[in-house]
Design a protein around this motif. Structure first.
Motif, short mmCIF file in Angstrom:
data_model
loop_
_atom_site.label_atom_id
_atom_site.label_comp_id
_atom_site.label_asym_id
_atom_site.label_seq_id
_atom_site.Cartn_x
_atom_site.Cartn_y
_atom_site.Cartn_z
N UNK A 38 0.83 -1.20 0.00
CA UNK A 38 0.00 0.00 0.00
C UNK A 38 0.87 1.26 0.00
N UNK A 39 1.91 1.26 0.84
CA UNK A 39 2.82 2.40 0.89
C UNK A 39 3.61 2.56 -0.41
N UNK A 40 4.04 1.44 -0.98
CA UNK A 40 4.78 1.49 -2.24
C UNK A 40 3.90 2.03 -3.35
N UNK A 41 2.63 1.64 -3.37
CA UNK A 41 1.70 2.13 -4.38
C UNK A 41 1.49 3.63 -4.23
N UNK A 42 1.40 4.10 -2.99
CA UNK A 42 1.25 5.53 -2.74
C UNK A 42 2.46 6.29 -3.28
#
Length: 147
Positions: free
Chosen positions: A52-56
């Protein structure tokens, strides 16, 4: 046995992918070699949060690349080079010169992200392709003039 891969493994899967493998392969090879970890419930939650953080972060990088691409529309560069009477340049225009010309215009683009459709070896007009993101590419025209 489910394993979360920590890096790409040929013929098995890519990083951050959950794969089902035989127990011996997971216990005796993947986990000891550091290629993966056991896919427990807590490890799956950590993986989901990391993805999720990488996608952000990727969305932010993509948005920044789109903004730079929008600002680059309509920009035309002029690059001076020493040339002979026939219009042939001594050497060739390279990506460093294009990156410097872009920097003078206020755009900071890494020279490794610049490619040419054809090598500029004569005085004239050419096009450089800027790979700002894997999905964002911009065509920037530039003119090579004799100094």
């Amino acid at each position: 046995m489910d394993i979360i891969l920590k890096q790409d493994v040929k013929n098995l899967g890519e990083k951050d992918e959950v794969v089902k493998v035989k127990a011996g392969y997971g216990r005796n090879f993947l986990i000891p070699q550091g290629y993966g970890i056991l896919a427990t419930e807590s490890a799956r939650k950590v993986l989901a949060e990391n993805l999720k953080q990488a996608q952000f972060k990727q969305d932010k990088i993509r948005k920044d690349a789109d903004e730079v691409a929008a600002r680059l529309e309509g920009v035309k560069l002029t690059i001076g080079a020493k040339a002979g009477e026939s219009g042939k340049i001594f050497g060739a225009v390279n990506t460093i010169q294009v990156a410097d010309a872009l920097k003078n215009q206020g755009f900071d683009v890494d020279r490794r992200r610049i490619t040419f459709n054809e090598d500029p070896k004569f005085v004239g007009e050419y096009t450089a392709t800027l790979n700002l993101h894997k999905e964002v590419k911009v065509q920037v025209p530039f003119e090579v003039v004799a100094e």
